[in-house]
Motif scaffolding. Structure first.
Motif, PDB file in Angstrom:
ATOM      1  N   LEU A  56       0.837  -1.199   0.000  1.00  0.00           N
ATOM      2  CA  LEU A  56       0.000   0.000   0.000  1.00  0.00           C
ATOM      3  C   LEU A  56       0.872   1.248   0.000  1.00  0.00           C
ATOM      4  O   LEU A  56       2.012   1.217   0.450  1.00  0.00           O
ATOM      5  CB  LEU A  56      -0.902   0.024   1.236  1.00  0.00           C
ATOM      6  CG  LEU A  56      -1.986  -1.044   1.321  1.00  0.00           C
ATOM      7  CD1 LEU A  56      -2.690  -0.966   2.673  1.00  0.00           C
ATOM      8  CD2 LEU A  56      -2.981  -0.897   0.194  1.00  0.00           C
ATOM      9  N   LYS A  57       0.310   2.346  -0.493  1.00  0.00           N
ATOM     10  CA  LYS A  57       0.996   3.640  -0.488  1.00  0.00           C
ATOM     11  C   LYS A  57       0.075   4.668   0.170  1.00  0.00           C
ATOM     12  O   LYS A  57      -1.157   4.541   0.096  1.00  0.00           O
ATOM     13  CB  LYS A  57       1.310   4.083  -1.914  1.00  0.00           C
ATOM     14  CG  LYS A  57       2.252   3.156  -2.655  1.00  0.00           C
ATOM     15  CD  LYS A  57       2.587   3.697  -4.031  1.00  0.00           C
ATOM     16  CE  LYS A  57       1.494   3.633  -4.988  1.00  0.00           C
ATOM     17  NZ  LYS A  57       1.114   2.614  -5.808  1.00  0.00           N
ATOM     18  N   VAL A  58       0.665   5.660   0.779  1.00  0.00           N
ATOM     19  CA  VAL A  58      -0.119   6.725   1.395  1.00  0.00           C
ATOM     20  C   VAL A  58      -1.052   7.343   0.358  1.00  0.00           C
ATOM     21  O   VAL A  58      -2.191   7.705   0.662  1.00  0.00           O
ATOM     22  CB  VAL A  58       0.806   7.792   2.030  1.00  0.00           C
ATOM     23  CG1 VAL A  58       0.016   8.981   2.522  1.00  0.00           C
ATOM     24  CG2 VAL A  58       1.608   7.199   3.174  1.00  0.00           C
ATOM     25  N   GLU A  59      -0.596   7.426  -0.869  1.00  0.00           N
ATOM     26  CA  GLU A  59      -1.391   8.019  -1.941  1.00  0.00           C
ATOM     27  C   GLU A  59      -2.659   7.216  -2.240  1.00  0.00           C
ATOM     28  O   GLU A  59      -3.566   7.708  -2.917  1.00  0.00           O
ATOM     29  CB  GLU A  59      -0.560   8.142  -3.225  1.00  0.00           C
ATOM     30  CG  GLU A  59       0.639   9.052  -3.096  1.00  0.00           C
ATOM     31  CD  GLU A  59       1.845   8.371  -2.415  1.00  0.00           C
ATOM     32  OE1 GLU A  59       1.995   7.137  -2.517  1.00  0.00           O
ATOM     33  OE2 GLU A  59       2.621   9.090  -1.773  1.00  0.00           O
ATOM     34  N   ASP A  60      -2.729   5.982  -1.779  1.00  0.00           N
ATOM     35  CA  ASP A  60      -3.927   5.150  -1.978  1.00  0.00           C
ATOM     36  C   ASP A  60      -5.093   5.607  -1.106  1.00  0.00           C
ATOM     37  O   ASP A  60      -6.229   5.185  -1.324  1.00  0.00           O
ATOM     38  CB  ASP A  60      -3.627   3.678  -1.641  1.00  0.00           C
ATOM     39  CG  ASP A  60      -2.603   3.051  -2.564  1.00  0.00           C
ATOM     40  OD1 ASP A  60      -2.469   3.500  -3.712  1.00  0.00           O
ATOM     41  OD2 ASP A  60      -1.935   2.093  -2.125  1.00  0.00           O
ATOM     42  N   PHE A  61      -4.809   6.448  -0.123  1.00  0.00           N
ATOM     43  CA  PHE A  61      -5.810   6.861   0.850  1.00  0.00           C
ATOM     44  C   PHE A  61      -6.283   8.280   0.562  1.00  0.00           C
ATOM     45  O   PHE A  61      -5.466   9.182   0.422  1.00  0.00           O
ATOM     46  CB  PHE A  61      -5.223   6.777   2.262  1.00  0.00           C
ATOM     47  CG  PHE A  61      -4.921   5.372   2.679  1.00  0.00           C
ATOM     48  CD1 PHE A  61      -5.819   4.655   3.455  1.00  0.00           C
ATOM     49  CD2 PHE A  61      -3.746   4.741   2.275  1.00  0.00           C
ATOM     50  CE1 PHE A  61      -5.548   3.347   3.818  1.00  0.00           C
ATOM     51  CE2 PHE A  61      -3.472   3.435   2.625  1.00  0.00           C
ATOM     52  CZ  PHE A  61      -4.375   2.739   3.401  1.00  0.00           C
ATOM     53  N   PRO A  62      -7.601   8.478   0.496  1.00  0.00           N
ATOM     54  CA  PRO A  62      -8.103   9.839   0.257  1.00  0.00           C
ATOM     55  C   PRO A  62      -7.786  10.756   1.432  1.00  0.00           C
ATOM     56  O   PRO A  62      -7.608  10.280   2.562  1.00  0.00           O
ATOM     57  CB  PRO A  62      -9.616   9.647   0.111  1.00  0.00           C
ATOM     58  CG  PRO A  62      -9.924   8.271   0.525  1.00  0.00           C
ATOM     59  CD  PRO A  62      -8.656   7.501   0.640  1.00  0.00           C
ATOM     60  N   PRO A  63      -7.711  12.061   1.197  1.00  0.00           N
ATOM     61  CA  PRO A  63      -7.500  12.994   2.309  1.00  0.00           C
ATOM     62  C   PRO A  63      -8.635  12.842   3.328  1.00  0.00           C
ATOM     63  O   PRO A  63      -9.776  12.546   2.956  1.00  0.00           O
ATOM     64  CB  PRO A  63      -7.564  14.373   1.642  1.00  0.00           C
ATOM     65  CG  PRO A  63      -7.377  14.122   0.191  1.00  0.00           C
ATOM     66  CD  PRO A  63      -7.849  12.743  -0.080  1.00  0.00           C
ATOM     67  N   PRO A  64      -8.339  13.045   4.605  1.00  0.00           N
ATOM     68  CA  PRO A  64      -9.373  12.845   5.631  1.00  0.00           C
ATOM     69  C   PRO A  64     -10.594  13.754   5.435  1.00  0.00           C
ATOM     70  O   PRO A  64     -11.697  13.394   5.820  1.00  0.00           O
ATOM     71  CB  PRO A  64      -8.658  13.140   6.952  1.00  0.00           C
ATOM     72  CG  PRO A  64      -7.412  13.836   6.597  1.00  0.00           C
ATOM     73  CD  PRO A  64      -7.070  13.471   5.191  1.00  0.00           C
ATOM     74  N   GLU A  65     -10.399  14.903   4.794  1.00  0.00           N
ATOM     75  CA  GLU A  65     -11.508  15.831   4.581  1.00  0.00           C
ATOM     76  C   GLU A  65     -12.570  15.229   3.666  1.00  0.00           C
ATOM     77  O   GLU A  65     -13.723  15.665   3.664  1.00  0.00           O
ATOM     78  CB  GLU A  65     -11.018  17.146   3.958  1.00  0.00           C
ATOM     79  CG  GLU A  65      -9.949  17.874   4.742  1.00  0.00           C
ATOM     80  CD  GLU A  65      -8.543  17.298   4.517  1.00  0.00           C
ATOM     81  OE1 GLU A  65      -8.201  16.912   3.376  1.00  0.00           O
ATOM     82  OE2 GLU A  65      -7.797  17.228   5.500  1.00  0.00           O
ATOM     83  N   GLN A  66     -12.196  14.237   2.868  1.00  0.00           N
ATOM     84  CA  GLN A  66     -13.136  13.621   1.935  1.00  0.00           C
ATOM     85  C   GLN A  66     -13.925  12.471   2.559  1.00  0.00           C
ATOM     86  O   GLN A  66     -14.806  11.902   1.916  1.00  0.00           O
ATOM     87  CB  GLN A  66     -12.401  13.102   0.691  1.00  0.00           C
ATOM     88  CG  GLN A  66     -11.824  14.183  -0.166  1.00  0.00           C
ATOM     89  CD  GLN A  66     -11.154  13.616  -1.403  1.00  0.00           C
ATOM     90  OE1 GLN A  66     -11.198  12.430  -1.683  1.00  0.00           O
ATOM     91  NE2 GLN A  66     -10.510  14.498  -2.153  1.00  0.00           N
ATOM     92  N   LEU A  67     -13.592  12.118   3.796  1.00  0.00           N
ATOM     93  CA  LEU A  67     -14.237  10.979   4.445  1.00  0.00           C
ATOM     94  C   LEU A  67     -15.073  11.440   5.631  1.00  0.00           C
ATOM     95  O   LEU A  67     -14.716  12.404   6.316  1.00  0.00           O
ATOM     96  CB  LEU A  67     -13.188   9.974   4.929  1.00  0.00           C
ATOM     97  CG  LEU A  67     -12.303   9.356   3.848  1.00  0.00           C
ATOM     98  CD1 LEU A  67     -11.219   8.491   4.490  1.00  0.00           C
ATOM     99  CD2 LEU A  67     -13.121   8.540   2.870  1.00  0.00           C
ATOM    100  N   SER A  68     -16.155  10.745   5.858  1.00  0.00           N
ATOM    101  CA  SER A  68     -16.978  11.028   7.036  1.00  0.00           C
ATOM    102  C   SER A  68     -16.272  10.484   8.279  1.00  0.00           C
ATOM    103  O   SER A  68     -15.318   9.703   8.185  1.00  0.00           O
ATOM    104  CB  SER A  68     -18.351  10.361   6.886  1.00  0.00           C
ATOM    105  OG  SER A  68     -18.210   8.947   6.962  1.00  0.00           O
TER     106      SER A  68
END
Length: 146
Positions: A56-68
């Motif tokens: 996995l890469k950090v880039e695989d994760f959306p920014p926290p602002e995009q998640l509930s």
């Protein structure tokens, strides 16, 4: 739910460490095996990151602002379970905001890491010197530095 989240959770589940490399339920075959692994861990600088091993890469994760809030909790929980499969854990203060927990948790993918078969590696972001700490004002060392 963020539309990418089911795929991300599936990806996290898919990179659990295979059973053969996980911590044994019983103690090592011999004390020497355990001591050799402890010495290797203490004396050899890891060459690769956690992300190298799990894929996995950090880039695989959306920014926290995009998640509930619920999505952030689900990702952090799935990530901690994945870490556990690699004989690793993360130590964070209970008072840490969820968005910072998410960033630090996923950021462990960029941390140097050497898998172990016995024991557990803990990612701890406290440097012991609160002003330089990634935990910022949530650093437990702040109370000792006043």
């Amino acid at each position: 739910m963020h539309p990418y989240l089911p795929h991300l959770l599936t990806d996290i589940k898919a990179v659990h460490r295979p059973e053969g490399g996980r911590e044994r339920e019983h103690s090592p075959v011999s004390l020497w095996q355990e001591l050799e692994e402890a010495e290797r861990y203490a004396t050899v600088e890891p060459e690769h990151t956690l992300g190298y091993y799990c894929g996995l890469k950090v880039e695989d994760f959306p920014p926290p602002e995009q998640l509930s809030t619920r999505d952030l909790k689900r990702v952090c929980k799935a990530f901690r379970e994945m870490l556990w499969s690699w004989n690793a854990a993360i130590s964070l203060p209970d008072t840490l905001p969820l968005s910072l927990e998410y960033r630090l948790t996923t950021g462990t993918l960029n941390e140097k890491f050497e898998p172990v078969s016995y024991g557990r590696i803990t990612f701890d972001f406290c440097t012991g010197y609160a002003p330089d700490c990634a935990l910022k004002e949530y650093c437990p060392c702040l109370e000792f530095q006043r």
